[in-house]
Each structure stands twice: as structure tokens, then as C-alpha cells.
Design a protein around this motif. Sequence first.
Motif, PDB file in Angstrom:
ATOM      1  N   GLY A   5       0.819  -1.205   0.000  1.00  0.00           N
ATOM      2  CA  GLY A   5       0.000   0.000   0.000  1.00  0.00           C
ATOM      3  C   GLY A   5       0.854   1.256   0.000  1.00  0.00           C
ATOM      4  O   GLY A   5       2.067   1.215   0.205  1.00  0.00           O
ATOM      5  N   LEU A   6       0.196   2.364  -0.230  1.00  0.00           N
ATOM      6  CA  LEU A   6       0.906   3.636  -0.331  1.00  0.00           C
ATOM      7  C   LEU A   6       1.347   4.193   1.020  1.00  0.00           C
ATOM      8  O   LEU A   6       2.083   5.168   1.066  1.00  0.00           O
ATOM      9  CB  LEU A   6       0.047   4.661  -1.066  1.00  0.00           C
ATOM     10  N   SER A   7       0.917   3.580   2.110  1.00  0.00           N
ATOM     11  CA  SER A   7       1.310   4.083   3.433  1.00  0.00           C
ATOM     12  C   SER A   7       2.831   4.068   3.612  1.00  0.00           C
ATOM     13  O   SER A   7       3.392   4.930   4.291  1.00  0.00           O
ATOM     14  CB  SER A   7       0.640   3.278   4.543  1.00  0.00           C
ATOM     15  N   LEU A   8       3.506   3.142   2.984  1.00  0.00           N
ATOM     16  CA  LEU A   8       4.964   3.100   3.042  1.00  0.00           C
ATOM     17  C   LEU A   8       5.546   4.401   2.501  1.00  0.00           C
ATOM     18  O   LEU A   8       6.450   4.990   3.074  1.00  0.00           O
ATOM     19  CB  LEU A   8       5.504   1.915   2.240  1.00  0.00           C
ATOM     20  N   TYR A   9       5.003   4.884   1.393  1.00  0.00           N
ATOM     21  CA  TYR A   9       5.519   6.087   0.755  1.00  0.00           C
ATOM     22  C   TYR A   9       5.111   7.356   1.508  1.00  0.00           C
ATOM     23  O   TYR A   9       5.794   8.368   1.436  1.00  0.00           O
ATOM     24  CB  TYR A   9       5.115   6.114  -0.720  1.00  0.00           C
ATOM     25  N   LEU A  10       4.020   7.265   2.254  1.00  0.00           N
ATOM     26  CA  LEU A  10       3.646   8.357   3.157  1.00  0.00           C
ATOM     27  C   LEU A  10       4.743   8.522   4.207  1.00  0.00           C
ATOM     28  O   LEU A  10       5.214   9.634   4.470  1.00  0.00           O
ATOM     29  CB  LEU A  10       2.300   8.069   3.819  1.00  0.00           C
ATOM     30  N   LEU A  11       5.182   7.405   4.789  1.00  0.00           N
ATOM     31  CA  LEU A  11       6.262   7.443   5.786  1.00  0.00           C
ATOM     32  C   LEU A  11       7.557   7.963   5.161  1.00  0.00           C
ATOM     33  O   LEU A  11       8.259   8.790   5.757  1.00  0.00           O
ATOM     34  CB  LEU A  11       6.494   6.053   6.376  1.00  0.00           C
ATOM     35  N   ILE A  12       7.870   7.485   3.975  1.00  0.00           N
ATOM     36  CA  ILE A  12       9.097   7.908   3.290  1.00  0.00           C
ATOM     37  C   ILE A  12       9.058   9.415   3.010  1.00  0.00           C
ATOM     38  O   ILE A  12      10.021  10.129   3.297  1.00  0.00           O
ATOM     39  CB  ILE A  12       9.302   7.098   1.994  1.00  0.00           C
ATOM     40  N   GLY A  13       7.956   9.892   2.475  1.00  0.00           N
ATOM     41  CA  GLY A  13       7.840  11.313   2.147  1.00  0.00           C
ATOM     42  C   GLY A  13       7.981  12.205   3.364  1.00  0.00           C
ATOM     43  O   GLY A  13       8.710  13.207   3.342  1.00  0.00           O
ATOM     44  N   PHE A  14       7.305  11.844   4.447  1.00  0.00           N
ATOM     45  CA  PHE A  14       7.393  12.671   5.650  1.00  0.00           C
ATOM     46  C   PHE A  14       8.746  12.552   6.333  1.00  0.00           C
ATOM     47  O   PHE A  14       9.219  13.495   6.962  1.00  0.00           O
ATOM     48  CB  PHE A  14       6.239  12.376   6.612  1.00  0.00           C
TER      49      PHE A  14
END
Length: 155
Positions: A34-43
Motif C-alpha cells: 500500500g501507499l502508506s509506506l511512501y507516506l512514511l518515506i515522504g514525511f
Amino acid sequence: MTMHIEKLAWAVGLLDGAKRIVAADQSATIQQIGLSLYLLIGFSIENALKSVIEESGQLSGKLKHSHNLTDLLIKATDCGLSLTAEIDEFIRDVSPYHAHFAFRYPEKAGWVTLYKPGPAVQLLEEFLTIVTRTKNQVDIFGWTPNMIDFLRGPR
């Protein structure tokens, strides 16, 4: 503790979350994770870049509330941060999705082209290793950069 170190510690905490997601199933695809991984990466990237800018006393105005990783990267570079070409490209690639909240809201995600989960987390860790070395931080809330991998350079 000054605010810029707190931002960096927050970035490291987000890295830890991303590493846990990938470690749960190293063969998992983006669709499975899911995209939640990339949410963590971006922040994580955002907070680390802001920590560099804030340390130099230049985090103000629109930049203080910006989610545009490219703008933050340019300013952090102006403040003395030096990254590899690969990490610079990675941050610039993630930036438009992060700035437009594609990782936060499913209706904004649409079609995104992303790095595979494992390599994305590896690049994030290499980025944070550079930032913490720049700040001469040996240990940020229990995370010590992997200096052996850092000294080997990008893969």
C-alpha cells in the motif's frame, strides 16, 4: 533538545516504521504493501530536509509549511547539504506525489510510478545517514547510521 534535532529524530522514527513494513514481507509488491509506506518515506524526507534548513536558521515563511520536497531539497543544498545524484533523483521523484498528498488520500493517488519498496527504504536510510553525518549525530533516538554501507557508496 533543539527543534531541528527533534525533526531529524522524527524522520528516523518514520524510517523505522518504513523498515518494519518492508521487513514484514520482503517480497511484497507496492500493491500488497500500500501507499502508506511512501507516506512514511515522504514525511521522513520532509522532516530531515527541514531539520537541515532549520539548523541554519532559514526555515521560515512558505518553506516552513511546505510539503514540496524539491523546494526543500534546493534550500537544504543551499544550506550545505550534499547528496549523491541517486538520492537527489529519488527525492525529486517522490516530491510531486508528496506535495499533492497522493500518499495521504486515495482519491488523489491516481496513477503513481514509484520505486520498489526495498530500494526506496534503502535510499531513505542512505539519505538519513548523510544528514546525520552532516550533523555529527552518532545516534538519534537509538538509530545509528550504518557507516559501513555509507562508506561503500550507492549500490
